[in-house]
Design a protein around this motif. Structure first.
Motif, PDB file in Angstrom:
ATOM      1  N   UNK A 156       0.817 -59.132   2.062  1.00 35.26           N
ATOM      2  CA  UNK A 156       1.601 -59.962   1.146  1.00 35.26           C
ATOM      3  C   UNK A 156       1.095 -59.951  -0.290  1.00 35.26           C
ATOM      4  N   UNK A 157      -0.193 -59.645  -0.495  1.00 36.23           N
ATOM      5  CA  UNK A 157      -0.763 -59.754  -1.840  1.00 36.23           C
ATOM      6  C   UNK A 157      -1.480 -58.488  -2.303  1.00 36.23           C
ATOM      7  N   UNK A 158      -1.452 -57.458  -1.458  1.00 39.48           N
ATOM      8  CA  UNK A 158      -2.126 -56.202  -1.806  1.00 39.48           C
ATOM      9  C   UNK A 158      -3.560 -56.466  -2.258  1.00 39.48           C
ATOM     10  N   UNK A 159      -4.230 -57.335  -1.502  1.00 34.71           N
ATOM     11  CA  UNK A 159      -5.589 -57.754  -1.844  1.00 34.71           C
ATOM     12  C   UNK A 159      -6.499 -57.611  -0.622  1.00 34.71           C
ATOM     13  N   UNK A 160      -7.657 -57.021  -0.819  1.00 30.98           N
ATOM     14  CA  UNK A 160      -8.642 -56.902   0.262  1.00 30.98           C
ATOM     15  C   UNK A 160      -9.435 -58.203   0.368  1.00 30.98           C
ATOM     16  N   UNK A 161      -9.508 -58.745   1.576  1.00 28.71           N
ATOM     17  CA  UNK A 161     -10.262 -59.977   1.825  1.00 28.71           C
ATOM     18  C   UNK A 161     -11.404 -59.672   2.781  1.00 28.71           C
ATOM     19  N   UNK A 162     -12.618 -59.943   2.323  1.00 30.78           N
ATOM     20  CA  UNK A 162     -13.794 -59.787   3.177  1.00 30.78           C
ATOM     21  C   UNK A 162     -14.158 -61.160   3.730  1.00 30.78           C
ATOM     22  N   UNK A 163     -14.147 -61.288   5.054  1.00 29.30           N
ATOM     23  CA  UNK A 163     -14.406 -62.567   5.705  1.00 29.30           C
ATOM     24  C   UNK A 163     -15.846 -62.604   6.213  1.00 29.30           C
ATOM     25  N   UNK A 164     -16.581 -63.585   5.742  1.00 28.00           N
ATOM     26  CA  UNK A 164     -17.983 -63.768   6.152  1.00 28.00           C
ATOM     27  C   UNK A 164     -18.122 -65.122   6.860  1.00 28.00           C
ATOM     28  N   UNK A 165     -18.529 -65.080   8.132  1.00 26.90           N
ATOM     29  CA  UNK A 165     -18.707 -66.316   8.899  1.00 26.90           C
ATOM     30  C   UNK A 165     -20.038 -66.948   8.509  1.00 26.90           C
ATOM     31  N   UNK A 166     -19.981 -68.164   7.995  1.00 27.18           N
ATOM     32  CA  UNK A 166     -21.185 -68.871   7.557  1.00 27.18           C
ATOM     33  C   UNK A 166     -21.795 -69.708   8.680  1.00 27.18           C
ATOM     34  N   UNK A 167     -20.938 -70.328   9.479  1.00 25.37           N
ATOM     35  CA  UNK A 167     -21.440 -71.151  10.583  1.00 25.37           C
ATOM     36  C   UNK A 167     -20.346 -71.318  11.633  1.00 25.37           C
ATOM     37  N   UNK A 168     -20.764 -71.558  12.860  1.00 25.82           N
ATOM     38  CA  UNK A 168     -19.831 -71.793  13.959  1.00 25.82           C
ATOM     39  C   UNK A 168     -20.468 -72.792  14.906  1.00 25.82           C
ATOM     40  N   UNK A 169     -19.796 -73.891  15.134  1.00 30.41           N
ATOM     41  CA  UNK A 169     -20.373 -74.937  15.970  1.00 30.41           C
ATOM     42  C   UNK A 169     -19.289 -75.714  16.705  1.00 30.41           C
ATOM     43  N   UNK A 170     -19.683 -76.372  17.780  1.00 27.66           N
ATOM     44  CA  UNK A 170     -18.778 -77.225  18.532  1.00 27.66           C
ATOM     45  C   UNK A 170     -18.983 -78.665  18.084  1.00 27.66           C
ATOM     46  N   UNK A 171     -17.908 -79.313  17.694  1.00 25.35           N
ATOM     47  CA  UNK A 171     -17.948 -80.711  17.275  1.00 25.35           C
ATOM     48  C   UNK A 171     -16.977 -81.470  18.176  1.00 25.35           C
ATOM     49  N   UNK A 172     -17.516 -82.114  19.197  1.00 29.83           N
ATOM     50  CA  UNK A 172     -16.657 -82.773  20.180  1.00 29.83           C
ATOM     51  C   UNK A 172     -15.859 -81.736  20.947  1.00 29.83           C
ATOM     52  N   UNK A 173     -14.558 -81.875  20.932  1.00 35.36           N
ATOM     53  CA  UNK A 173     -13.689 -80.916  21.616  1.00 35.36           C
ATOM     54  C   UNK A 173     -13.245 -79.779  20.718  1.00 35.36           C
ATOM     55  N   UNK A 174     -13.731 -79.774  19.494  1.00 36.54           N
ATOM     56  CA  UNK A 174     -13.263 -78.796  18.519  1.00 36.54           C
ATOM     57  C   UNK A 174     -14.312 -77.718  18.224  1.00 36.54           C
ATOM     58  N   UNK A 175     -13.804 -76.538  17.944  1.00 30.81           N
ATOM     59  CA  UNK A 175     -14.633 -75.460  17.410  1.00 30.81           C
ATOM     60  C   UNK A 175     -14.473 -75.489  15.894  1.00 30.81           C
ATOM     61  N   UNK A 176     -15.581 -75.662  15.193  1.00 36.40           N
ATOM     62  CA  UNK A 176     -15.545 -75.766  13.732  1.00 36.40           C
ATOM     63  C   UNK A 176     -16.263 -74.561  13.144  1.00 36.40           C
ATOM     64  N   UNK A 177     -15.495 -73.736  12.440  1.00 38.12           N
ATOM     65  CA  UNK A 177     -16.041 -72.515  11.842  1.00 38.12           C
ATOM     66  C   UNK A 177     -15.921 -72.597  10.327  1.00 38.12           C
ATOM     67  N   UNK A 178     -17.000 -72.299   9.649  1.00 35.44           N
ATOM     68  CA  UNK A 178     -16.983 -72.224   8.185  1.00 35.44           C
ATOM     69  C   UNK A 178     -17.122 -70.766   7.789  1.00 35.44           C
ATOM     70  N   UNK A 179     -16.192 -70.276   7.013  1.00 36.06           N
ATOM     71  CA  UNK A 179     -16.227 -68.868   6.592  1.00 36.06           C
ATOM     72  C   UNK A 179     -15.960 -68.752   5.098  1.00 36.06           C
TER      73      UNK A 179
END
Length: 285
Positions: A156-179
């Motif tokens: 949609x934007x002709x743009x390269x996006x590099x995704x870097x996962x900073x953290x991944x943790x379980x918070x209660x019933x949720x998976x919380x990922x910071x990227x």
């Protein structure tokens, strides 16, 4: 529960990428008796993880790579249902798209009322990207989401996006990922420049304001919607107020005029009395 749209897209992805024979084997290993899926029907949450794990084992593709490829495929898949048109208008820039992901899922509730979407919110935006928080009750979909984000930038934007996962943790019933999404965020620089530029404050009349905004929303503390007023009643109320003020002004002017008149008459009476008194004094002399 999960709608058939996702199941159908994974089914089509495996068949198109690896062939019908592989799909049959995957279906057997995943213990899925269905040959196909219906878009708006609801299926068990376990269907997709079972299919994905079986496909990873049959094809020898790492689970994370397979989920990433499926995420890339999904953006093209939804085009046949017209959802690509919605994706294209989420924003003019990548930053707008990412900030509008939750709005997209809310829109989908009209077609999928029982949908349980993930949530997204952004922080620490800069000219080189943005930090994205991804929360979901479903586990194991991180790489699927990463594939979608990368493909979104290209498609949609002709743009390269590099995704870097900073953290991944379980918070209660949720998976919380910071990227961290790293991309050319030129739009942010432009917006920052706009914010720093001095803008001339333009004055306008209340009539102009009511013409521009057909409705007026009153919000009380703490952020509760108090009242919505349409333009015409407000204009009628304003006109009534103006008439009342005008009548009061006329009445005040009349009262002042009468007081001045009375005061003038009193002064004239005093002057007459003084003249009469002087004449009496002269006659007495």
């Amino acid at each position: 529960m999960m709608y058939g749209l996702l199941c159908e897209s994974l089914h089509d992805f495996i068949k198109e990428s690896y062939g019908d024979d592989v799909w049959k084997l995957v279906r057997e290993r995943a213990d899925v008796r269905l040959h196909s899926f219906v878009t708006h029907e609801v299926y068990s949450e376990s269907v997709i993880p079972r299919i994905a794990m079986a496909a990873s084992g049959v094809t020898g593709t790492p689970y994370s790579d397979l989920m990433n490829s499926w995420g890339v495929y999904f953006l093209g898949f939804v085009g046949k249902y017209g959802y690509d048109r919605i994706l294209k208008v989420l924003g003019r820039h990548v930053r707008d798209f990412v900030n509008g992901l939750d709005n997209l899922h809310e829109y989908l509730r009209f077609s999928y009322p029982k949908v349980q979407p993930p949530t997204f919110f952004c922080q620490e935006e800069s000219a080189t990207g943005v930090t994205l928080h991804y929360r979901s009750k479903r586990k194991g979909y991180l790489h699927y989401a990463m594939g979608q984000l990368r493909q979104m930038g290209k498609q949609f934007y002709d743009t390269d996006i590099h995704v870097e996962v900073l953290s991944e943790q379980l918070v209660g019933d949720y998976s919380h990922v910071t990227m961290r999404l790293n991309f050319d965020n030129s739009a942010y620089r432009y917006i920052q420049k706009e914010d720093t530029d001095e803008e001339e404050m333009l004055s306008f009349t209340s009539d102009f304001f009511f013409e521009v905004f057909p409705f007026n929303i009153i919000i009380s503390h703490p952020n509760n919607l108090f009242e919505i007023i349409s333009k015409e009643p407000v204009k009628r109320e304003r006109n009534l107020h103006n008439r009342v003020q005008s009548e009061e002004r006329v009445n005040n002017e009349g009262r002042v005029s009468r007081e001045l008149k009375k005061r003038g008459q009193s002064e004239e009476s005093v002057n007459i009395e003084r003249r009469v008194k002087r004449k009496r004094i002269k006659r007495a002399k």
